[in-house]
Design an enzyme around this catalytic site. Structure first.
Site, PDB file in Angstrom:
ATOM      1  N   ASP A  39       0.829  -1.204   0.000  1.00 34.95           N
ATOM      2  CA  ASP A  39       0.000   0.000   0.000  1.00 34.95           C
ATOM      3  C   ASP A  39       0.867   1.259   0.000  1.00 34.95           C
ATOM      4  O   ASP A  39       0.680   2.174  -0.809  1.00 34.95           O
ATOM      5  CB  ASP A  39      -0.922  -0.040   1.212  1.00 34.95           C
ATOM      6  CG  ASP A  39      -1.998   1.033   1.210  1.00 34.95           C
ATOM      7  OD1 ASP A  39      -2.331   1.558   0.134  1.00 34.95           O
ATOM      8  OD2 ASP A  39      -2.516   1.334   2.300  1.00 34.95           O
TER       9      ASP A  39
ATOM     10  N   VAL B  76       1.118  -7.258   7.191  1.00 33.74           N
ATOM     11  CA  VAL B  76       0.779  -6.898   8.570  1.00 33.74           C
ATOM     12  C   VAL B  76      -0.565  -7.475   9.015  1.00 33.74           C
ATOM     13  O   VAL B  76      -0.817  -7.569  10.218  1.00 33.74           O
ATOM     14  CB  VAL B  76       0.795  -5.364   8.786  1.00 33.74           C
ATOM     15  CG1 VAL B  76       2.196  -4.810   8.612  1.00 33.74           C
ATOM     16  CG2 VAL B  76      -0.190  -4.666   7.896  1.00 33.74           C
TER      17      VAL B  76
END
Length: 168
Positions: free
Chosen positions: A35, A121
Site C-alpha cells: 500500500d 501486517v
C-alpha cells in the site's frame, strides 16, 4: 480463450499493465508494505482520490486512476486481518479477489496484477492466502472473458515458490 495466470517476483508499483491491485487499509490512506509503495509511486493525487472515495470495507474493492504509475488503474481492496481462520477470513479474502476482478472487467481491464493480499501486517498465512487467491481467480475468471492475463506479483522468492507451485 482462458486468461493466462502467472506469478512473478517484482515491485507491483513498477508494472506496466491495465491495472494493479493494492492491498489497502479500510481508510484507503496509504500505509506500509504494498500500500505504501503504491501510494509513494503514484504520487499525491492518489491520496486525494482515495480520500474522496470515503474508505473501503473489508472484502470490497474501489478503483482509482494510476496517476504516476505505469498502470492505468489501481484497484484497492481490503483484506481481512487473520484471527485464526474462523471469523470469516477465507470468505472475505475470496471476496477481495472476486470484487477486484469484477471492477477490472467493468473498466475493460485486460491485464492486471495482484499482490498477496492480507499476508503482510494483516497476518494471513501465505499458503492459505495463496490457495484462496489462485482458486478464487480461476473460478471468477469464468465470468469475465475480457480479462486476458492475471499476474500474482510476489514480494519474496519464498512467496513466488508458493504461487508457482499452486499454478503448476
Amino acid at each position: 480463450m482462458p486468461a493466462k495466470l502467472s506469478a512473478i517476483r517484482a515491485d507491483i508499483a513498477t508494472l506496466s499493465l491495465d491495472a494493479i491491485v493494492n492491498a489497502a487499509n479500510s481508510a484507503l490512506a496509504g500505509g506500509g508494505g504494498v500500500d505504501g509503495a503504491i501510494h509513494r509511486a503514484a504520487g499525491p493525487e492518489l491520496a486525494q482520490a482515495c480520500r474522496q472515495l470515503g474508505g473501503c470495507p473489508t472484502g470490497e474493492a474501489r478503483l482509482t486512476e494510476g496517476y504516476n504509475l505505469r498502470a492505468r488503474y489501481i484497484i484497492h481492496t481490503v483484506g481481512p486481518v487473520w484471527k485464526g481462520g474462523n471469523c470469516g477470513e477465507p470468505q472475505l479474502l475470496a471476496a477481495c479477489y472476486r470484487n477486484a476482478l469484477s471492477l477490472a472487467a467493468a473498466h475493460d481491464v485486460r491485464r492486471l496484477a495482484f499482490p498477496s493480499i492480507g499476508t503482510g501486517v494483516y497476518g494471513y498465512p501465505l499458503d492459505l492466502a495463496a490457495k484462496t487467491a489462485v482458486n478464487t481467480v480461476r473460478e471468477t475468471l469464468r465470468d469475465f472473458d475480457g480479462i486476458e492475463e492475471v499476474i500474482f506479483c510476489c514480494f519474496s522468492a519464498g512467496d513466488l515458490q508458493v504461487y508457482q507451485r499452486l499454478l503448476g
